[in-house]
Write a protein that holds these residues in place. Sequence first.
Motif, PDB file in Angstrom:
ATOM      1  N   GLU A   1      -6.928  -5.056   6.596  1.00  0.00           N
ATOM      2  CA  GLU A   1      -5.664  -5.393   6.279  1.00  0.00           C
ATOM      3  C   GLU A   1      -5.932  -4.072   4.220  1.00  0.00           C
ATOM      4  OE1 GLU A   1      -3.649  -8.530   4.653  1.00  0.00           O
ATOM      5  OE2 GLU A   1      -1.799  -7.397   4.336  1.00  0.00           O
ATOM      6  N   LEU A   2      -4.578  -2.885   4.696  1.00  0.00           N
ATOM      7  CA  LEU A   2      -4.696  -2.087   3.820  1.00  0.00           C
ATOM      8  C   LEU A   2      -3.373  -2.794   2.595  1.00  0.00           C
ATOM      9  CD1 LEU A   2      -6.731  -0.629   4.844  1.00  0.00           C
ATOM     10  CD2 LEU A   2      -5.779   1.067   3.957  1.00  0.00           C
ATOM     11  N   CYS A   3      -3.500  -2.556   1.601  1.00  0.00           N
ATOM     12  CA  CYS A   3      -2.742  -3.418   1.118  1.00  0.00           C
ATOM     13  C   CYS A   3      -2.912  -1.785  -0.017  1.00  0.00           C
ATOM     14  CB  CYS A   3      -2.217  -4.224   0.362  1.00  0.00           C
ATOM     15  SG  CYS A   3      -3.249  -4.667  -1.450  1.00  0.00           S
ATOM     16  N   ASP A   4      -1.563  -1.192  -1.556  1.00  0.00           N
ATOM     17  CA  ASP A   4      -1.576  -0.616  -2.976  1.00  0.00           C
ATOM     18  C   ASP A   4      -2.128  -1.293  -3.562  1.00  0.00           C
ATOM     19  OD1 ASP A   4      -0.951   0.849  -4.929  1.00  0.00           O
ATOM     20  OD2 ASP A   4      -0.581   2.721  -3.490  1.00  0.00           O
ATOM     21  N   ALA A   5      -3.312  -1.324  -4.353  1.00  0.00           N
ATOM     22  CA  ALA A   5      -3.688  -1.827  -5.315  1.00  0.00           C
ATOM     23  C   ALA A   5      -3.261  -2.068  -6.505  1.00  0.00           C
ATOM     24  CB  ALA A   5      -5.106  -1.339  -6.025  1.00  0.00           C
ATOM     25  N   ARG A   6      -1.927  -1.463  -7.003  1.00  0.00           N
ATOM     26  CA  ARG A   6      -0.619  -0.609  -7.962  1.00  0.00           C
ATOM     27  C   ARG A   6       0.262  -2.218  -7.514  1.00  0.00           C
ATOM     28  NH1 ARG A   6       0.173   4.584  -7.427  1.00  0.00           N
ATOM     29  NH2 ARG A   6       0.024   4.888  -4.736  1.00  0.00           N
ATOM     30  N   LEU A   7       0.510  -2.761  -6.162  1.00  0.00           N
ATOM     31  CA  LEU A   7       1.274  -3.323  -5.944  1.00  0.00           C
ATOM     32  C   LEU A   7       0.982  -4.713  -4.821  1.00  0.00           C
ATOM     33  CD1 LEU A   7       4.171  -1.118  -5.501  1.00  0.00           C
ATOM     34  CD2 LEU A   7       4.280  -2.645  -7.179  1.00  0.00           C
ATOM     35  N   PRO A   8      -0.536  -5.520  -5.241  1.00  0.00           N
ATOM     36  CA  PRO A   8      -0.583  -6.032  -4.042  1.00  0.00           C
ATOM     37  C   PRO A   8       0.495  -7.011  -3.517  1.00  0.00           C
ATOM     38  CG  PRO A   8      -2.296  -6.595  -6.301  1.00  0.00           C
ATOM     39  CD  PRO A   8      -0.340  -5.731  -6.084  1.00  0.00           C
ATOM     40  N   PHE A   9       1.455  -7.737  -3.711  1.00  0.00           N
ATOM     41  CA  PHE A   9       2.084  -8.447  -2.825  1.00  0.00           C
ATOM     42  C   PHE A   9       3.387  -7.946  -2.226  1.00  0.00           C
ATOM     43  CE2 PHE A   9       5.866 -10.573  -3.262  1.00  0.00           C
ATOM     44  CZ  PHE A   9       5.847 -12.034  -2.734  1.00  0.00           C
ATOM     45  N   SER A  10       3.580  -6.782  -3.337  1.00  0.00           N
ATOM     46  CA  SER A  10       4.821  -5.939  -2.419  1.00  0.00           C
ATOM     47  C   SER A  10       4.741  -5.359  -1.567  1.00  0.00           C
ATOM     48  CB  SER A  10       5.716  -5.273  -3.614  1.00  0.00           C
ATOM     49  OG  SER A  10       6.042  -5.856  -4.114  1.00  0.00           O
ATOM     50  N   SER A  11       3.140  -4.700  -1.434  1.00  0.00           N
ATOM     51  CA  SER A  11       2.980  -3.725  -0.566  1.00  0.00           C
ATOM     52  C   SER A  11       2.313  -4.628   0.760  1.00  0.00           C
ATOM     53  CB  SER A  11       1.994  -2.556  -1.151  1.00  0.00           C
ATOM     54  OG  SER A  11       0.694  -2.796  -1.577  1.00  0.00           O
ATOM     55  N   ARG A  12       1.984  -5.441   1.089  1.00  0.00           N
ATOM     56  CA  ARG A  12       1.861  -6.039   2.255  1.00  0.00           C
ATOM     57  C   ARG A  12       2.545  -6.451   3.150  1.00  0.00           C
ATOM     58  NH1 ARG A  12      -2.029 -10.959   0.698  1.00  0.00           N
ATOM     59  NH2 ARG A  12      -2.747 -10.833   2.839  1.00  0.00           N
ATOM     60  N   ASN A  13       2.885  -7.242   4.445  1.00  0.00           N
ATOM     61  CA  ASN A  13       3.774  -7.108   4.909  1.00  0.00           C
ATOM     62  C   ASN A  13       3.454  -8.815   5.444  1.00  0.00           C
ATOM     63  OD1 ASN A  13       4.489  -7.972   8.146  1.00  0.00           O
ATOM     64  ND2 ASN A  13       6.023  -6.305   7.251  1.00  0.00           N
ATOM     65  N   PRO A  14       4.682  -9.661   5.078  1.00  0.00           N
ATOM     66  CA  PRO A  14       4.194 -11.342   5.194  1.00  0.00           C
ATOM     67  C   PRO A  14       4.162 -11.460   6.794  1.00  0.00           C
ATOM     68  CG  PRO A  14       6.637 -10.658   4.520  1.00  0.00           C
ATOM     69  CD  PRO A  14       5.842  -9.686   4.538  1.00  0.00           C
ATOM     70  N   ASP A  15       4.123 -11.188   7.991  1.00  0.00           N
ATOM     71  CA  ASP A  15       4.803 -11.049   8.860  1.00  0.00           C
ATOM     72  C   ASP A  15       3.342 -10.810   9.810  1.00  0.00           C
ATOM     73  OD1 ASP A  15       6.924 -11.635   9.497  1.00  0.00           O
ATOM     74  OD2 ASP A  15       7.757  -9.993   9.963  1.00  0.00           O
TER      75      ASP A  15
END
Length: 297
Positions: free
Chosen positions: A34-48
């Motif tokens: 899973e990749l997310c953006d290190a500048r937004l580690p919470f908002s750039s993930r998908n909870p589903d």
Amino acid sequence: MNENQTLINWYPGHMAKTKRLLQDQIRRIDLIIELCDARLPFSSRNPDLDRMISHKRRLLFLNKSDMADPDISQAWIRYFRKLGTEAYLTDAVRMRGKETIGLIERATKEIVEKALEKGVRKTVRAMIVGIPNVGKSTLINRLYGRSVAQIGDRPGVTKSNQWVKVSPYLELLDTPGLLWPRLDDQAAARRLCYIGCIKDDVVDLPDLTIHLLEELCETVPQSVKDRFRISDTGLRGAALLDAVCAGRGWLLKGAQYDYDRCCSVVLDEFRAGKLGRITMEKPPEGEDREKMTDGRA
Ligand code: G4P
């Protein structure tokens, strides 16, 4: 910003495709990256994602770490690891494919060893997932050592869904799983716009730019002063746009401020990292921690 209406129309098609892809391939997948953006580690993930693949082994890459604040990034890594998530900071543009393959091999060692006990030399299959623009295609190309995945989301590009060997016992799905970003929270959606994960054409650019400048004035006032040549970082709202236009000399005929130019340059310079390495979300503490994790790792 009218993102709710427009984005909800745009993303579910992709999300449904990824769900189908996961359903079709899930039995063959040993590892989700899973990749997310290190500048937004919470908002750039998908909870589903959790609901879709709860039982699968997962690596979380906080990508574009070259653009994020190094200290906050370390705090995020500690936070995720405390929750039991195997998380790493990555820079998909500069990373060495071999090192990442090493990480993947370490994460799947147990699966491989179990198969070996039964006399089978298992080929591990991994799939890369994440919201738009977090670097999925770049990572796939680094792992292959050549260009196979299209950088950027271009509608109409035929995707092949092939398992391709990246090392003797590791195969990767050549199509990244595109997830839908968090849209339930306006502030999160706006931050995803700042970093380019949500397209600019669905937002009100002056409004977005004002919000970005206000957040930057709070978090990195000196960078804002230096970059945009303004002296008062206590300004808010449209006055901030005026000050930046005046500071950088963005004027139209008749001494009108050139807001179009201001919005486009401020956003471009922020996205290009010209204000420095900035992380817009810190790991939660105390009660916030419960709220932010959604009960997931
Ligand atoms: P996606 O498949 O998840 O949608 O993302 P993709 O690989 O297409 O990457 C999006 C942009 O992010 C690309 O820039 C890519 O070069 C850049 N990128 C990916 N990983 C990293 C990283 O670790 N660090 C940095 N600094 N950049 C990274 P682009 O081609 O210029 O596209 P765009 O930004 O103009 O959309």
